[in-house]
Design a protein around this motif. Structure first.
Motif, PDB file in Angstrom:
ATOM      1  N   SER A   1      34.448  47.750  34.320  1.00  0.00           N
ATOM      2  CA  SER A   1      33.793  47.141  35.484  1.00  0.00           C
ATOM      3  C   SER A   1      34.388  45.775  35.836  1.00  0.00           C
ATOM      4  O   SER A   1      34.158  45.262  36.923  1.00  0.00           O
ATOM      5  N   LYS A   2      35.158  45.196  34.938  1.00  0.00           N
ATOM      6  CA  LYS A   2      35.772  43.876  35.162  1.00  0.00           C
ATOM      7  C   LYS A   2      37.220  43.975  35.636  1.00  0.00           C
ATOM      8  O   LYS A   2      37.899  42.961  35.793  1.00  0.00           O
ATOM      9  N   ILE A   3      37.728  45.197  35.835  1.00  0.00           N
ATOM     10  CA  ILE A   3      39.108  45.376  36.305  1.00  0.00           C
ATOM     11  C   ILE A   3      39.136  45.252  37.815  1.00  0.00           C
ATOM     12  O   ILE A   3      38.440  45.967  38.526  1.00  0.00           O
ATOM     13  N   ALA A   4      39.968  44.325  38.307  1.00  0.00           N
ATOM     14  CA  ALA A   4      40.091  44.090  39.750  1.00  0.00           C
ATOM     15  C   ALA A   4      41.222  44.907  40.363  1.00  0.00           C
ATOM     16  O   ALA A   4      41.116  45.371  41.486  1.00  0.00           O
ATOM     17  N   GLU A   5      42.321  45.065  39.608  1.00  0.00           N
ATOM     18  CA  GLU A   5      43.498  45.730  40.165  1.00  0.00           C
ATOM     19  C   GLU A   5      44.333  46.342  39.053  1.00  0.00           C
ATOM     20  O   GLU A   5      44.400  45.811  37.948  1.00  0.00           O
ATOM     21  N   VAL A   6      44.980  47.461  39.371  1.00  0.00           N
ATOM     22  CA  VAL A   6      45.913  48.125  38.454  1.00  0.00           C
ATOM     23  C   VAL A   6      47.174  48.404  39.251  1.00  0.00           C
ATOM     24  O   VAL A   6      47.121  49.006  40.322  1.00  0.00           O
TER      25      VAL A   6
ATOM     26  N   GLN B   1      39.004  40.663  36.831  1.00  0.00           N
ATOM     27  CA  GLN B   1      38.383  39.875  37.896  1.00  0.00           C
ATOM     28  C   GLN B   1      38.519  38.371  37.643  1.00  0.00           C
ATOM     29  O   GLN B   1      38.569  37.587  38.581  1.00  0.00           O
ATOM     30  N   ASP B   2      38.585  37.972  36.382  1.00  0.00           N
ATOM     31  CA  ASP B   2      38.726  36.545  36.064  1.00  0.00           C
ATOM     32  C   ASP B   2      40.175  36.062  36.132  1.00  0.00           C
ATOM     33  O   ASP B   2      40.470  34.905  35.854  1.00  0.00           O
ATOM     34  N   GLY B   3      41.100  36.953  36.495  1.00  0.00           N
ATOM     35  CA  GLY B   3      42.497  36.582  36.647  1.00  0.00           C
ATOM     36  C   GLY B   3      43.376  36.879  35.445  1.00  0.00           C
ATOM     37  O   GLY B   3      44.597  36.800  35.539  1.00  0.00           O
ATOM     38  N   ASN B   4      42.784  37.206  34.301  1.00  0.00           N
ATOM     39  CA  ASN B   4      43.590  37.557  33.130  1.00  0.00           C
ATOM     40  C   ASN B   4      44.362  38.840  33.401  1.00  0.00           C
ATOM     41  O   ASN B   4      43.861  39.745  34.062  1.00  0.00           O
TER      42      ASN B   4
END
Length: 125
Positions: free
Chosen positions: A81-86, A98-101
């Motif tokens: 749920s914390k993955i923004a992009e792949v 989502q936090d940029g890591n």
């Protein structure tokens, strides 16, 4: 889902790095007008070959797993749920939280397929 590095891809990537390094080092020595331009090629091939041999046991044994709603690797856990992009980068899959890591799943035989499989497992997919 288990995600492992592919040995053939690891070897191919190192051969490409060695070729680029050999060409670059040779061109640099030609530009500097040294008489021993062959040293650049030999040095680059030796350096990348040694690095590949030394790092193989570590890089090829990294196992990523998607289970219980999270992407897991040694000492890393990222909830899906914390993955923004792949996205893919050459033979790797980059997962951006989502936090940029950023997390890099390296040496994939088919990085586009691996990325698509990860995207399909995301809760907001």
């Amino acid at each position: 889902m288990i995600i492992k590095a592919d040995r053939q891809t690891y070897l191919r990537d190192h051969l490409v790095m060695a070729a680029i390094g050999a060409g670059g080092a040779t061109l640099a020595l030609v530009y500097l007008q040294t008489g021993d331009v062959w040293v650049g090629m030999v040095g680059a091939l030796a350096a990348i070959g040694l690095r590949g041999w030394y790092m193989a046991s570590e890089e090829l044994n990294v196992i990523w797993e998607i289970s219980d709603g999270a992407l897991r690797a040694p000492s890393r856990v990222l909830p899906l749920s914390k993955i923004a992009e792949v996205r893919t980068i050459l033979s790797a899959v980059q997962v951006i939280a989502q936090d940029g890591n950023k997390y890099l799943i390296k040496y994939q035989a088919d990085p586009k397929s691996t990325a698509a499989e990860i995207r399909a497992m995301l809760p907001h997919a």
